[in-house]
Write a protein that holds these residues in place. Sequence first.
Motif, PDB file in Angstrom:
ATOM      1  N   ALA A   1      -1.670   5.288 -16.318  1.00 66.12           N
ATOM      2  CA  ALA A   1      -0.271   4.952 -16.059  1.00 66.12           C
ATOM      3  C   ALA A   1       0.403   6.073 -15.275  1.00 66.12           C
ATOM      4  N   GLN A   2       1.439   5.697 -14.515  1.00 65.42           N
ATOM      5  CA  GLN A   2       2.226   6.666 -13.752  1.00 65.42           C
ATOM      6  C   GLN A   2       3.615   6.737 -14.380  1.00 65.42           C
ATOM      7  N   VAL A   3       4.107   7.952 -14.640  1.00 65.07           N
ATOM      8  CA  VAL A   3       5.397   8.149 -15.302  1.00 65.07           C
ATOM      9  C   VAL A   3       6.340   8.881 -14.351  1.00 65.07           C
ATOM     10  N   TYR A   4       7.571   8.334 -14.234  1.00 63.95           N
ATOM     11  CA  TYR A   4       8.547   8.893 -13.308  1.00 63.95           C
ATOM     12  C   TYR A   4       9.917   8.955 -13.969  1.00 63.95           C
ATOM     13  N   ALA A   5      10.787   9.779 -13.414  1.00 66.41           N
ATOM     14  CA  ALA A   5      12.196   9.747 -13.785  1.00 66.41           C
ATOM     15  C   ALA A   5      12.811   8.454 -13.229  1.00 66.41           C
ATOM     16  N   PRO A   6      13.802   7.884 -13.914  1.00 70.62           N
ATOM     17  CA  PRO A   6      14.397   6.626 -13.445  1.00 70.62           C
ATOM     18  C   PRO A   6      14.863   6.670 -11.995  1.00 70.62           C
TER      19      PRO A   6
ATOM     20  N   ALA B   1       0.837  -1.192   0.000  1.00 70.22           N
ATOM     21  CA  ALA B   1       0.000   0.000   0.000  1.00 70.22           C
ATOM     22  C   ALA B   1       0.873   1.243   0.000  1.00 70.22           C
ATOM     23  N   ALA B   2       0.292   2.393  -0.338  1.00 68.29           N
ATOM     24  CA  ALA B   2       1.039   3.644  -0.390  1.00 68.29           C
ATOM     25  C   ALA B   2       1.499   4.040   1.003  1.00 68.29           C
ATOM     26  N   GLY B   3       2.666   4.681   1.061  1.00 72.56           N
ATOM     27  CA  GLY B   3       3.126   5.267   2.300  1.00 72.56           C
ATOM     28  C   GLY B   3       4.140   4.476   3.066  1.00 72.56           C
ATOM     29  N   ALA B   4       4.539   3.283   2.578  1.00 74.18           N
ATOM     30  CA  ALA B   4       5.503   2.487   3.342  1.00 74.18           C
ATOM     31  C   ALA B   4       6.378   1.680   2.410  1.00 74.18           C
ATOM     32  N   PRO B   5       7.707   1.814   2.535  1.00 78.30           N
ATOM     33  CA  PRO B   5       8.599   0.927   1.787  1.00 78.30           C
ATOM     34  C   PRO B   5       8.386  -0.515   2.214  1.00 78.30           C
ATOM     35  N   ILE B   6       8.818  -1.471   1.376  1.00 79.83           N
ATOM     36  CA  ILE B   6       8.647  -2.883   1.682  1.00 79.83           C
ATOM     37  C   ILE B   6       9.272  -3.225   3.025  1.00 79.83           C
ATOM     38  N   GLU B   7      10.461  -2.667   3.307  1.00 82.42           N
ATOM     39  CA  GLU B   7      11.142  -2.989   4.548  1.00 82.42           C
ATOM     40  C   GLU B   7      10.299  -2.600   5.758  1.00 82.42           C
ATOM     41  N   ALA B   8       9.514  -1.552   5.651  1.00 84.95           N
ATOM     42  CA  ALA B   8       8.725  -1.085   6.781  1.00 84.95           C
ATOM     43  C   ALA B   8       7.482  -1.936   7.009  1.00 84.95           C
ATOM     44  N   LEU B   9       7.124  -2.775   6.031  1.00 78.05           N
ATOM     45  CA  LEU B   9       5.919  -3.584   6.148  1.00 78.05           C
ATOM     46  C   LEU B   9       6.154  -4.874   6.904  1.00 78.05           C
ATOM     47  N   GLU B  10       7.400  -5.249   7.117  1.00 80.14           N
ATOM     48  CA  GLU B  10       7.687  -6.547   7.714  1.00 80.14           C
ATOM     49  C   GLU B  10       7.120  -6.628   9.124  1.00 80.14           C
TER      50      GLU B  10
ATOM     51  N   ALA C   1      14.489  -5.715 -13.756  1.00 83.29           N
ATOM     52  CA  ALA C   1      13.339  -6.334 -14.416  1.00 83.29           C
ATOM     53  C   ALA C   1      13.307  -5.898 -15.870  1.00 83.29           C
ATOM     54  N   ARG C   2      12.682  -6.724 -16.697  1.00 77.53           N
ATOM     55  CA  ARG C   2      12.516  -6.396 -18.117  1.00 77.53           C
ATOM     56  C   ARG C   2      11.195  -5.670 -18.334  1.00 77.53           C
ATOM     57  N   ASP C   3      11.118  -4.943 -19.433  1.00 77.53           N
ATOM     58  CA  ASP C   3       9.868  -4.276 -19.794  1.00 77.53           C
ATOM     59  C   ASP C   3       8.739  -5.301 -19.887  1.00 77.53           C
ATOM     60  N   GLY C   4       7.584  -4.933 -19.357  1.00 73.84           N
ATOM     61  CA  GLY C   4       6.415  -5.795 -19.428  1.00 73.84           C
ATOM     62  C   GLY C   4       6.253  -6.729 -18.245  1.00 73.84           C
ATOM     63  N   GLU C   5       7.243  -6.781 -17.335  1.00 75.43           N
ATOM     64  CA  GLU C   5       7.118  -7.642 -16.160  1.00 75.43           C
ATOM     65  C   GLU C   5       6.378  -6.903 -15.043  1.00 75.43           C
ATOM     66  N   ILE C   6       5.674  -7.676 -14.217  1.00 72.18           N
ATOM     67  CA  ILE C   6       4.972  -7.110 -13.057  1.00 72.18           C
ATOM     68  C   ILE C   6       5.953  -7.059 -11.898  1.00 72.18           C
ATOM     69  N   VAL C   7       6.125  -5.862 -11.354  1.00 70.95           N
ATOM     70  CA  VAL C   7       7.151  -5.660 -10.324  1.00 70.95           C
ATOM     71  C   VAL C   7       6.562  -4.989  -9.097  1.00 70.95           C
ATOM     72  N   VAL C   8       7.271  -5.124  -7.981  1.00 65.21           N
ATOM     73  CA  VAL C   8       7.057  -4.257  -6.826  1.00 65.21           C
ATOM     74  C   VAL C   8       7.997  -3.073  -7.005  1.00 65.21           C
ATOM     75  N   ALA C   9       7.417  -1.889  -7.185  1.00 66.04           N
ATOM     76  CA  ALA C   9       8.212  -0.677  -7.417  1.00 66.04           C
ATOM     77  C   ALA C   9       8.063   0.258  -6.223  1.00 66.04           C
ATOM     78  N   LEU C  10       9.188   0.726  -5.728  1.00 63.54           N
ATOM     79  CA  LEU C  10       9.201   1.721  -4.660  1.00 63.54           C
ATOM     80  C   LEU C  10       9.412   3.087  -5.297  1.00 63.54           C
ATOM     81  N   VAL C  11       8.439   3.965  -5.135  1.00 59.59           N
ATOM     82  CA  VAL C  11       8.456   5.276  -5.776  1.00 59.59           C
ATOM     83  C   VAL C  11       8.817   6.341  -4.748  1.00 59.59           C
ATOM     84  N   ASN C  12       9.845   7.133  -5.087  1.00 62.36           N
ATOM     85  CA  ASN C  12      10.303   8.226  -4.216  1.00 62.36           C
ATOM     86  C   ASN C  12      10.614   7.743  -2.795  1.00 62.36           C
TER      87      ASN C  12
END
Length: 230
Positions: free
Chosen positions: A208-213, A115-124, A170-181
């Motif tokens: 779609a959401q577009v971000y800088a790398p 969910a929004a608001g927490a990096p994966i590490e914080a969810l453990e 990951a390659r283009d088209g794969e489903i990923v867990v992405a951490l944004v900002n």
Amino acid sequence: MLTAKQHELIQFIQQRLEETGISPSFEEMKEALDLKSKSGVHRLISALEERGFIRRLPNRARALEVIRQPEDAVPASAARPKAANDLVGVRAPAPATRPEPANDVIEIPLHGRIAAGAPIEALEDHQSLPVPAALLGPGDHYALEVSGDSMIEAGIFDGDFALIRRTNTARDGEIVVALVNNEEATLKYLHRDSGNVRLDPANSAYEAQVYAPAQVEVQGKLAGLLRRYH
């Protein structure tokens, strides 16, 4: 090169194959190696598989096949290696015995709801999820409970458990867990578009959401799904 624990495990598996024709269960391997959990066994098996010592036969549980052994392989009843970080060499592949099917379940970390608001590490939250071994390939895995409907057209629904293989590529088209900002974790299709990173939902109601790398960090790829029916 193998660690002592990997060396010990492959000898134990080979001994069982020679004695019974089937590989040991994850519980038996955990006890034989004096490990605290089955997830430790899974990590050892994944490492041996990646190095080409064993393989898992598809669509068959407890289906481990030894395709080569350490250079100084000895019967599993012999003394165990003294140190966990000892390294050993390898020799040419040995004839493998095909095991019979059975069922194995392993436990992987369950990090909570994505969910929004927490990096994966914080969810453990120190929970685990039992998963059929056949659903997981090589590598280190964790699970996330899916929140929301942004991926329903990919068959991923609210309340599903996403099984994620840890990786930062990951390659283009794969489903990923992405951490944004560094603050919002999301499960989306990954695409690179005109120098940017685009995270695509699988729901026509969302854009779609577009971000800088530099704004996006891949924290894993979707490896499978579990769904509970109530």
